[in-house]
Design a protein around this motif. Structure first.
Motif, PDB file in Angstrom:
ATOM      1  N   GLY A 104       0.782  -1.225   0.000  1.00 33.71           N
ATOM      2  CA  GLY A 104       0.000   0.000   0.000  1.00 33.71           C
ATOM      3  C   GLY A 104       0.814   1.274   0.000  1.00 33.71           C
ATOM      4  N   ARG A 105       2.151   1.171  -0.087  1.00 29.08           N
ATOM      5  CA  ARG A 105       2.974   2.365  -0.135  1.00 29.08           C
ATOM      6  C   ARG A 105       4.076   2.181  -1.175  1.00 29.08           C
ATOM      7  N   ASP A 106       4.753   3.258  -1.513  1.00 29.68           N
ATOM      8  CA  ASP A 106       5.712   3.250  -2.615  1.00 29.68           C
ATOM      9  C   ASP A 106       7.083   2.754  -2.137  1.00 29.68           C
ATOM     10  N   THR A 107       7.163   1.476  -1.852  1.00 28.22           N
ATOM     11  CA  THR A 107       8.411   0.895  -1.351  1.00 28.22           C
ATOM     12  C   THR A 107       9.379   0.510  -2.461  1.00 28.22           C
ATOM     13  N   SER A 108       8.894   0.306  -3.696  1.00 28.14           N
ATOM     14  CA  SER A 108       9.720  -0.405  -4.674  1.00 28.14           C
ATOM     15  C   SER A 108       9.521   0.075  -6.109  1.00 28.14           C
ATOM     16  N   PRO A 109       9.705   1.356  -6.399  1.00 30.00           N
ATOM     17  CA  PRO A 109       9.445   1.828  -7.761  1.00 30.00           C
ATOM     18  C   PRO A 109      10.339   1.170  -8.817  1.00 30.00           C
ATOM     19  N   SER A 110      11.596   0.894  -8.498  1.00 30.39           N
ATOM     20  CA  SER A 110      12.493   0.282  -9.485  1.00 30.39           C
ATOM     21  C   SER A 110      12.116  -1.171  -9.743  1.00 30.39           C
ATOM     22  N   ILE A 111      11.830  -1.900  -8.682  1.00 29.60           N
ATOM     23  CA  ILE A 111      11.412  -3.296  -8.824  1.00 29.60           C
ATOM     24  C   ILE A 111      10.076  -3.371  -9.544  1.00 29.60           C
ATOM     25  N   ASP A 112       9.178  -2.438  -9.240  1.00 28.49           N
ATOM     26  CA  ASP A 112       7.882  -2.410  -9.917  1.00 28.49           C
ATOM     27  C   ASP A 112       8.060  -2.152 -11.407  1.00 28.49           C
ATOM     28  N   GLY A 113       9.027  -1.300 -11.754  1.00 27.93           N
ATOM     29  CA  GLY A 113       9.306  -1.054 -13.164  1.00 27.93           C
ATOM     30  C   GLY A 113       9.800  -2.308 -13.864  1.00 27.93           C
ATOM     31  N   LEU A 114      10.656  -3.069 -13.181  1.00 24.65           N
ATOM     32  CA  LEU A 114      11.109  -4.345 -13.734  1.00 24.65           C
ATOM     33  C   LEU A 114       9.935  -5.306 -13.886  1.00 24.65           C
ATOM     34  N   ALA A 115       9.051  -5.324 -12.894  1.00 23.44           N
ATOM     35  CA  ALA A 115       7.890  -6.220 -12.943  1.00 23.44           C
ATOM     36  C   ALA A 115       7.008  -5.922 -14.146  1.00 23.44           C
ATOM     37  N   ALA A 116       6.908  -4.652 -14.514  1.00 22.02           N
ATOM     38  CA  ALA A 116       6.070  -4.270 -15.650  1.00 22.02           C
ATOM     39  C   ALA A 116       6.608  -4.813 -16.965  1.00 22.02           C
ATOM     40  N   GLU A 117       7.884  -5.235 -16.985  1.00 25.80           N
ATOM     41  CA  GLU A 117       8.501  -5.785 -18.188  1.00 25.80           C
ATOM     42  C   GLU A 117       8.708  -7.299 -18.090  1.00 25.80           C
ATOM     43  N   SER A 118       8.226  -7.910 -17.013  1.00 21.34           N
ATOM     44  CA  SER A 118       8.586  -9.294 -16.695  1.00 21.34           C
ATOM     45  C   SER A 118       7.366 -10.200 -16.623  1.00 21.34           C
ATOM     46  N   VAL A 119       7.643 -11.481 -16.547  1.00 18.35           N
ATOM     47  CA  VAL A 119       6.638 -12.439 -16.084  1.00 18.35           C
ATOM     48  C   VAL A 119       6.728 -12.451 -14.569  1.00 18.35           C
ATOM     49  N   ARG A 120       5.621 -12.129 -13.920  1.00 12.62           N
ATOM     50  CA  ARG A 120       5.579 -12.059 -12.455  1.00 12.62           C
ATOM     51  C   ARG A 120       4.870 -13.297 -11.914  1.00 12.62           C
ATOM     52  N   PHE A 121       5.552 -14.009 -11.052  1.00 13.56           N
ATOM     53  CA  PHE A 121       4.984 -15.217 -10.455  1.00 13.56           C
ATOM     54  C   PHE A 121       4.309 -14.831  -9.141  1.00 13.56           C
ATOM     55  N   GLN A 122       2.997 -15.018  -9.111  1.00 13.24           N
ATOM     56  CA  GLN A 122       2.212 -14.602  -7.964  1.00 13.24           C
ATOM     57  C   GLN A 122       2.455 -15.499  -6.754  1.00 13.24           C
ATOM     58  N   ARG A 123       2.773 -16.767  -6.990  1.00 11.24           N
ATOM     59  CA  ARG A 123       2.942 -17.713  -5.878  1.00 11.24           C
ATOM     60  C   ARG A 123       4.258 -18.469  -6.060  1.00 11.24           C
ATOM     61  N   ALA A 124       5.355 -17.777  -5.779  1.00 12.99           N
ATOM     62  CA  ALA A 124       6.686 -18.396  -5.833  1.00 12.99           C
ATOM     63  C   ALA A 124       7.126 -18.717  -4.410  1.00 12.99           C
ATOM     64  N   TYR A 125       7.793 -19.860  -4.250  1.00 13.02           N
ATOM     65  CA  TYR A 125       8.156 -20.329  -2.916  1.00 13.02           C
ATOM     66  C   TYR A 125       9.641 -20.642  -2.808  1.00 13.02           C
ATOM     67  N   ALA A 126      10.254 -20.125  -1.736  1.00 15.41           N
ATOM     68  CA  ALA A 126      11.604 -20.525  -1.379  1.00 15.41           C
ATOM     69  C   ALA A 126      11.584 -21.968  -0.906  1.00 15.41           C
ATOM     70  N   THR A 127      12.728 -22.624  -0.947  1.00 15.14           N
ATOM     71  CA  THR A 127      12.792 -24.010  -0.471  1.00 15.14           C
ATOM     72  C   THR A 127      13.014 -24.092   1.023  1.00 15.14           C
ATOM     73  N   ALA A 128      13.373 -22.961   1.662  1.00 15.32           N
ATOM     74  CA  ALA A 128      13.657 -22.931   3.099  1.00 15.32           C
ATOM     75  C   ALA A 128      13.483 -21.506   3.600  1.00 15.32           C
ATOM     76  N   PRO A 129      13.274 -21.308   4.914  1.00 14.61           N
ATOM     77  CA  PRO A 129      13.005 -19.977   5.429  1.00 14.61           C
ATOM     78  C   PRO A 129      14.235 -19.222   5.933  1.00 14.61           C
ATOM     79  N   TRP A 130      15.428 -19.603   5.449  1.00 11.22           N
ATOM     80  CA  TRP A 130      16.605 -18.792   5.764  1.00 11.22           C
ATOM     81  C   TRP A 130      17.626 -18.933   4.641  1.00 11.22           C
ATOM     82  N   THR A 131      18.676 -18.147   4.702  1.00 15.46           N
ATOM     83  CA  THR A 131      19.481 -17.838   3.529  1.00 15.46           C
ATOM     84  C   THR A 131      20.270 -19.001   2.949  1.00 15.46           C
ATOM     85  N   ARG A 132      21.069 -19.691   3.762  1.00 15.95           N
ATOM     86  CA  ARG A 132      21.992 -20.667   3.182  1.00 15.95           C
ATOM     87  C   ARG A 132      21.286 -21.768   2.398  1.00 15.95           C
TER      88      ARG A 132
END
Length: 460
Positions: free
Chosen positions: A52-80
């Motif tokens: 609901g706020r303007d957190t990501s104008p650059s990423i949103d611009g990329l999204a407008a040119e991309s295929v956006r996956f609405q339900r993408a899942y990480a394989t684990a809940p931390w980085t490594r």
């Protein structure tokens, strides 16, 4: 035709074939890969995913040119384990890098190594010590920058952007196909103010932004709405800071004339919990706020679209290899997720989709509190997700369409669905364990242990 002309044509053909051999992959578009990962980024805090706020104008611009996956899942809940899956096409149970003391084993092939063998120049810029050279993540990279991995107090976006920009410029000058992996860290705790956003007040109740993750967790049972909102505001400011860096990097790609021949993948390794299920942080659970992540794939000649079918980030390696090199490499490496290329081409589903598998095997170092571990597995098919606690055997079943916040456990109310998914989960888990690599062990020094404490990963 004169003999001289024939000889000239033959010579040109020989040179062309030679160039193909050197480059490895067939001459097709795209020829380069820019792979951007933002650490600890919830999908729902981005504008292109409904924030609901303007957190990501650059990423949103990329999204407008991309295929956006609405339900993408990480394989684990931390980085490594999550990033290891992105770079190997294997689930954590198979690649083996599942805990703070396990590194990515040499026996596991990585995307950098695969592309290097196909003639690509490879470079990585990272900002988190858990995916360091020491942890096995530099394998296959010609250049691996990790000087910005300085812990939770350090603001790294500017440094990561500078290093990534320098690598792009160098790679453009070489004229060879390239793979550039860029990892941004700043949305991870500590949440530092960003004047360019101005979302957060000076303070709220007991909080002014100076509190440690442990202090905030100690308050979590009685955090006021204002205090919790303040934490989220600081987090959003970190996203806006990171977005500005990503915008600079994408502009460099354009200014160098590389955007018309470069595949861009944007995603996150996991999300962050802000009391959605009674916790602040990540690593411990498999709920949506931690494992559902943004995923954007932009091909130079592709058509922007939205994909609603659930997908796993374990599919990224076979996807980018097919786009860059054509089909066939999956037979050699036996990836554990299907290529997403059919979905990029407009198909609505992948045939024989195995469902989404997610896991966490988070163990603290031996001298730390053993009860602060997490051993859980989950499987997601369609609208339903089943989570099993491997320690207690407890089952949780959620209908994600009716209950996206996962507040009503249906395990006892829908036994048919529960048992069917449980059977699938056990089948997948057994198959992954059967293919498991033997991980090496890391010896963590006191500085590394202190960084893990500061990040909220380990506790006494």
């Amino acid at each position: 035709m004169p003999k001289r002309s024939i000889l000239l044509l033959v010579l040109v053909a020989v040179i062309a074939v030679g160039l193909l051999v050197v480059a490895g992959c067939a001459p097709k578009q795209p020829r380069n890969l820019l792979f951007i990962v933002v650490d600890t980024l919830r999908a729902d805090r981005l504008g292109c995913y409904g924030a609901g706020r303007d957190t990501s104008p650059s990423i949103d611009g990329l999204a407008a040119e991309s295929v956006r996956f609405q339900r993408a899942y990480a394989t684990a809940p931390w980085t490594r384990p999550s990033i290891a899956s992105m770079l190997t096409g294997l689930y954590p149970s198979s690649h083996g890098a599942r805990s703070v003391e396990q590194l990515l084993p040499d026996s596991v092939a990585t995307l950098a190594g695969m592309l290097k063998a196909e003639g690509f120049t490879t470079a990585g810029v990272i900002s988190h010590g858990v995916i360091s050279r020491k942890a096995g993540f530099a394998r296959g990279f010609d250049v691996f920058e990790e000087s910005e991995a300085l812990g939770h107090e350090h603001i790294s976006t500017a440094g990561v952007t500078r290093q990534a920009t320098e690598q792009l410029e160098a790679l453009a000058g070489e004229g060879q196909p390239f793979f550039l992996f860029v990892h941004y860290f700043d949305p991870h705790y500590r949440w530092n103010r960003y004047a360019g956003a101005g979302f957060a007040a000076d303070r709220a109740g007991r909080l002014d932004g100076s509190q440690s993750i442990w202090e905030i967790r100690g308050m979590r049972q009685d955090l006021s709405d204002a205090e919790l909102g303040f934490i989220r505001d600081l987090y959003d400011e970190e996203i806006r800071r990171t977005d500005a860096g990503i915008g600079q990097l994408l502009e460099t790609l354009r200014s160098l004339g590389l955007d018309s021949e470069t595949l861009v993948v944007f995603t996150a390794d996991h999300g962050e919990e802000f009391m959605d299920h009674g916790w602040i942080g990540h690593t411990r659970t498999l709920y949506e706020e931690l494992v559902r992540v943004p995923l954007l794939i932009r091909t130079p000649s592709g058509t922007p679209a939205e994909v609603k079918q659930p997908v796993s980030l374990v599919s990224l390696v076979p996807t980018v290899l097919e786009l860059l090199c054509g089909p066939g490499m999956e037979e050699e490496f036996l990836f554990q997720g299907p290529s997403l290329v059919p979905l990029l081409g407009g198909e609505h589903e992948i045939a024989d989709d195995p469902g989404i598998f997610i896991e966490v095997e988070f163990e603290q170092p031996e001298s730390y509190a053993a009860e602060k571990t997490a051993h859980k597995k989950a499987i997601l098919e369609g609208r339903h997700k089943l989570i099993r606690d491997e320690t207690t055997g407890e089952l949780e079943l959620y209908d994600l369409e009716a209950d996206p916040g996962e507040q009503e456990n249906l395990a006892r109310l829908r036994p048919v669905i529960r048992d069917r998914l449980l059977g699938r989960l056990e089948e997948r888990a057994a198959a992954l364990e059967a293919d498991a690599a033997v991980p090496g062990l890391l010896e963590l020094d006191e500085k590394e242990l202190e960084q893990l404490r500061g990040l909220g990963y380990i506790e006494d």
